[in-house]
Design a protein around this motif. Sequence first.
Motif, PDB file in Angstrom:
ATOM      1  N   ARG A 111       0.841  -1.213   0.000  1.00  0.00           N
ATOM      2  CA  ARG A 111       0.000   0.000   0.000  1.00  0.00           C
ATOM      3  C   ARG A 111       0.871   1.258   0.000  1.00  0.00           C
ATOM      4  O   ARG A 111       0.582   2.231  -0.704  1.00  0.00           O
ATOM      5  CB  ARG A 111      -0.933  -0.015   1.217  1.00  0.00           C
ATOM      6  CG  ARG A 111      -1.965  -1.133   1.179  1.00  0.00           C
ATOM      7  CD  ARG A 111      -3.029  -0.959   2.255  1.00  0.00           C
ATOM      8  NE  ARG A 111      -2.506  -1.143   3.592  1.00  0.00           N
ATOM      9  CZ  ARG A 111      -2.423  -2.314   4.235  1.00  0.00           C
ATOM     10  NH1 ARG A 111      -2.834  -3.424   3.632  1.00  0.00           N
ATOM     11  NH2 ARG A 111      -1.940  -2.384   5.454  1.00  0.00           N
TER      12      ARG A 111
ATOM     13  N   VAL B 298       2.368   1.806  -3.511  1.00  0.00           N
ATOM     14  CA  VAL B 298       1.341   2.290  -4.451  1.00  0.00           C
ATOM     15  C   VAL B 298       1.055   3.768  -4.178  1.00  0.00           C
ATOM     16  O   VAL B 298       1.005   4.598  -5.096  1.00  0.00           O
ATOM     17  CB  VAL B 298       0.056   1.439  -4.310  1.00  0.00           C
ATOM     18  CG1 VAL B 298      -1.123   2.103  -5.009  1.00  0.00           C
ATOM     19  CG2 VAL B 298       0.290   0.039  -4.889  1.00  0.00           C
ATOM     20  N   GLN B 299       0.894   4.101  -2.890  1.00  0.00           N
ATOM     21  CA  GLN B 299       0.572   5.489  -2.545  1.00  0.00           C
ATOM     22  C   GLN B 299       1.735   6.436  -2.819  1.00  0.00           C
ATOM     23  O   GLN B 299       1.535   7.631  -2.996  1.00  0.00           O
ATOM     24  CB  GLN B 299       0.118   5.564  -1.090  1.00  0.00           C
ATOM     25  CG  GLN B 299      -1.298   4.999  -0.936  1.00  0.00           C
ATOM     26  CD  GLN B 299      -1.698   4.731   0.497  1.00  0.00           C
ATOM     27  OE1 GLN B 299      -0.856   4.555   1.374  1.00  0.00           O
ATOM     28  NE2 GLN B 299      -3.000   4.669   0.746  1.00  0.00           N
TER      29      GLN B 299
ATOM     30  N   PHE C 214      -6.318  -3.597  -4.102  1.00  0.00           N
ATOM     31  CA  PHE C 214      -5.884  -2.251  -3.692  1.00  0.00           C
ATOM     32  C   PHE C 214      -5.079  -1.590  -4.811  1.00  0.00           C
ATOM     33  O   PHE C 214      -5.316  -0.439  -5.176  1.00  0.00           O
ATOM     34  CB  PHE C 214      -5.047  -2.335  -2.408  1.00  0.00           C
ATOM     35  CG  PHE C 214      -4.573  -1.000  -1.910  1.00  0.00           C
ATOM     36  CD1 PHE C 214      -5.359  -0.242  -1.045  1.00  0.00           C
ATOM     37  CD2 PHE C 214      -3.347  -0.481  -2.317  1.00  0.00           C
ATOM     38  CE1 PHE C 214      -4.932   1.003  -0.600  1.00  0.00           C
ATOM     39  CE2 PHE C 214      -2.917   0.768  -1.878  1.00  0.00           C
ATOM     40  CZ  PHE C 214      -3.709   1.503  -1.009  1.00  0.00           C
ATOM     41  N   ALA C 215      -4.112  -2.345  -5.346  1.00  0.00           N
ATOM     42  CA  ALA C 215      -3.246  -1.786  -6.394  1.00  0.00           C
ATOM     43  C   ALA C 215      -4.068  -1.401  -7.624  1.00  0.00           C
ATOM     44  O   ALA C 215      -3.913  -0.295  -8.171  1.00  0.00           O
ATOM     45  CB  ALA C 215      -2.164  -2.796  -6.768  1.00  0.00           C
ATOM     46  N   HIS C 216      -4.961  -2.295  -8.054  1.00  0.00           N
ATOM     47  CA  HIS C 216      -5.763  -2.004  -9.249  1.00  0.00           C
ATOM     48  C   HIS C 216      -6.679  -0.813  -9.016  1.00  0.00           C
ATOM     49  O   HIS C 216      -6.873   0.017  -9.914  1.00  0.00           O
ATOM     50  CB  HIS C 216      -6.569  -3.249  -9.652  1.00  0.00           C
ATOM     51  CG  HIS C 216      -5.704  -4.331 -10.228  1.00  0.00           C
ATOM     52  ND1 HIS C 216      -6.194  -5.561 -10.606  1.00  0.00           N
ATOM     53  CD2 HIS C 216      -4.373  -4.383 -10.498  1.00  0.00           C
ATOM     54  CE1 HIS C 216      -5.206  -6.304 -11.094  1.00  0.00           C
ATOM     55  NE2 HIS C 216      -4.101  -5.620 -11.026  1.00  0.00           N
ATOM     56  N   ASP C 217      -7.240  -0.705  -7.817  1.00  0.00           N
ATOM     57  CA  ASP C 217      -8.099   0.450  -7.507  1.00  0.00           C
ATOM     58  C   ASP C 217      -7.339   1.769  -7.616  1.00  0.00           C
ATOM     59  O   ASP C 217      -7.921   2.831  -7.812  1.00  0.00           O
ATOM     60  CB  ASP C 217      -8.665   0.324  -6.079  1.00  0.00           C
ATOM     61  CG  ASP C 217      -9.759  -0.737  -6.004  1.00  0.00           C
ATOM     62  OD1 ASP C 217     -10.213  -1.198  -7.073  1.00  0.00           O
ATOM     63  OD2 ASP C 217     -10.146  -1.109  -4.876  1.00  0.00           O
ATOM     64  N   HIS C 218      -6.005   1.680  -7.407  1.00  0.00           N
ATOM     65  CA  HIS C 218      -5.177   2.888  -7.465  1.00  0.00           C
ATOM     66  C   HIS C 218      -4.379   2.985  -8.762  1.00  0.00           C
ATOM     67  O   HIS C 218      -3.433   3.770  -8.867  1.00  0.00           O
ATOM     68  CB  HIS C 218      -4.232   2.930  -6.258  1.00  0.00           C
ATOM     69  CG  HIS C 218      -4.940   3.173  -4.964  1.00  0.00           C
ATOM     70  ND1 HIS C 218      -5.639   2.192  -4.295  1.00  0.00           N
ATOM     71  CD2 HIS C 218      -5.087   4.302  -4.226  1.00  0.00           C
ATOM     72  CE1 HIS C 218      -6.165   2.693  -3.204  1.00  0.00           C
ATOM     73  NE2 HIS C 218      -5.856   3.978  -3.126  1.00  0.00           N
TER      74      HIS C 218
ATOM     75  N   SER D 182      -2.362   0.777 -10.178  1.00  0.00           N
ATOM     76  CA  SER D 182      -1.043   0.113 -10.215  1.00  0.00           C
ATOM     77  C   SER D 182      -1.202  -1.372 -10.537  1.00  0.00           C
ATOM     78  O   SER D 182      -2.277  -1.946 -10.356  1.00  0.00           O
ATOM     79  CB  SER D 182      -0.338   0.248  -8.860  1.00  0.00           C
ATOM     80  OG  SER D 182      -0.161   1.598  -8.524  1.00  0.00           O
TER      81      SER D 182
END
Lengths: 332, 182
Positions: free
Chosen positions: A19, A22-23, A58-62, A64
């Motif tokens: 996380r 990604v952030q 999480f990655a796909h939502d952002h 990545s």
Amino acid sequence: MTSGRMELVCPAGTPATLRAAVQAGADAVYCGFRDETNARNFPGLNFSGEELAEGVRFAHDHGSKVLVAINTFARVNDVGLWKKAADTAAECGANAIIAADIAVLDHVAKNHKQIRLHLSVQAAAATPEAIRFYADSFGIRRVVLPRVLSVQEIAALNRAIDVETEAFVFGGLCVMIEGRCYLSSYATGKSPNLNGVCSPPEMVSYDDEPNGTAARLSGFTIDRYEPGEPVGYPTLCKGKFKAGGKTSYLFEDPVTLNAGGMIAGLKAAGVTALKIEGRQRGKGYVTEVVRAFRKAVDAVEQGGDAIEIDRILAGQSEGSRQTAGAYSKKWR
Amino acid sequence: MVTISTEPRLPAVVRHLFPAFAGLPLGPLLTLSLRSLAGRQPRLFDRLGEHRTACYFIDPVDLGFAFTVVPDAERSIVRVVRKSEAATSSVQIRGPILTLLSLLDGTLDGDALFFSRIISISGRTEAVLALRNTIEDAELRPADLLGLRGALARLVDTGILGALGVARQMADRNSRREAPEA
């Protein structure tokens, strides 16, 4: 020359680090399962299947991608664990599997055609012939380049192959031909390339003695530190030994690769993705390094110079020293 | 060569507020807190693997007592112990109390603190590594340990983390005053 925007590929040893990466601006993160199928098989590190599925979401939502390293070599007559890892990565929706063992590559190519295959640095493929073999046989879409090539050699390689290339730009270095290191195996009986762990921590000790702290691996003294002197994790390749009456880092100095100043050169050489090493490192490290490289890559993509990346990352280097490694070979 | 830690240590006046061997029921309270956390977040302890039964000796060097922790999920045990009891543990971790607390809340990087010798470890390296990676991933806040949620959790986190920040500033000033000239 690569036509698109270069991809920044960042390490994630745990879901929290995924996380954080990604952030901090990672285009892709790479991670592995909590077993010997990946080359960072340390206690408390890595992902369960459930954690990987959450991480991928999480990655796909952002925006990545997630690349899963299944990059150790399978045991003789026992490839089941590696195949299962590949199946789980595919079920979780990972964007790519990074592998080196031809049994793993073959399994993914035949059973998971929807997932990209990246050839791990563990395969040590550094010639057009070797890379074409993997591309023709298993349909690999990208090769992670061994850290032995100059920028000029990478440019020549890219002109001769049809798959993407990914180059390490920051983090630890190995002195041996990648994927074929026997130093840790000799000392500990465990192989980085088979068990996924170089200098297994159960064989590491720091012993306070009258003349300082001795860092040992499996009873071998790798280094000795004065009181208060910064210590390092004892790996044989970066150990200090006496030879010919002189004590020195016999194989390799404990320095960190930093190719931050070469991003424009790597882009011109046709490199598609830039990789940061360090799945064993914490969130603070990953966040700082990814942020610095995000700014540098963006600056280069906009036609400017890389920011003062050396200064920003000075504190994150092993032994506080950095090198451009083989990218600028001065010995040839 | 003299080792000089540049990490903040508690001012003497604060250190003296704690008895040499704490008579407070800190052990049972922390045991309860850890077991309760395991009930709410069981996955957190999975990361420790076989090392959840290891005994960790945590020695805040600026306090007169230490802790032993067996982080075995709902069977966890925390004890307040004398500093002389280190030998019975699997792992010993030593450092200033505010630094150790910063590791817990993720403010500071454990690797950097160890490699720069601000904290020291001895014993089973693999158990230390498992604990470090578990804490890294847990992203614990004070409210997690207290079992609080919602607005109250946010309020408590703000209050405790703010107080810790002030304590670190005070300790930092104190350390600079106490450090000998180099």
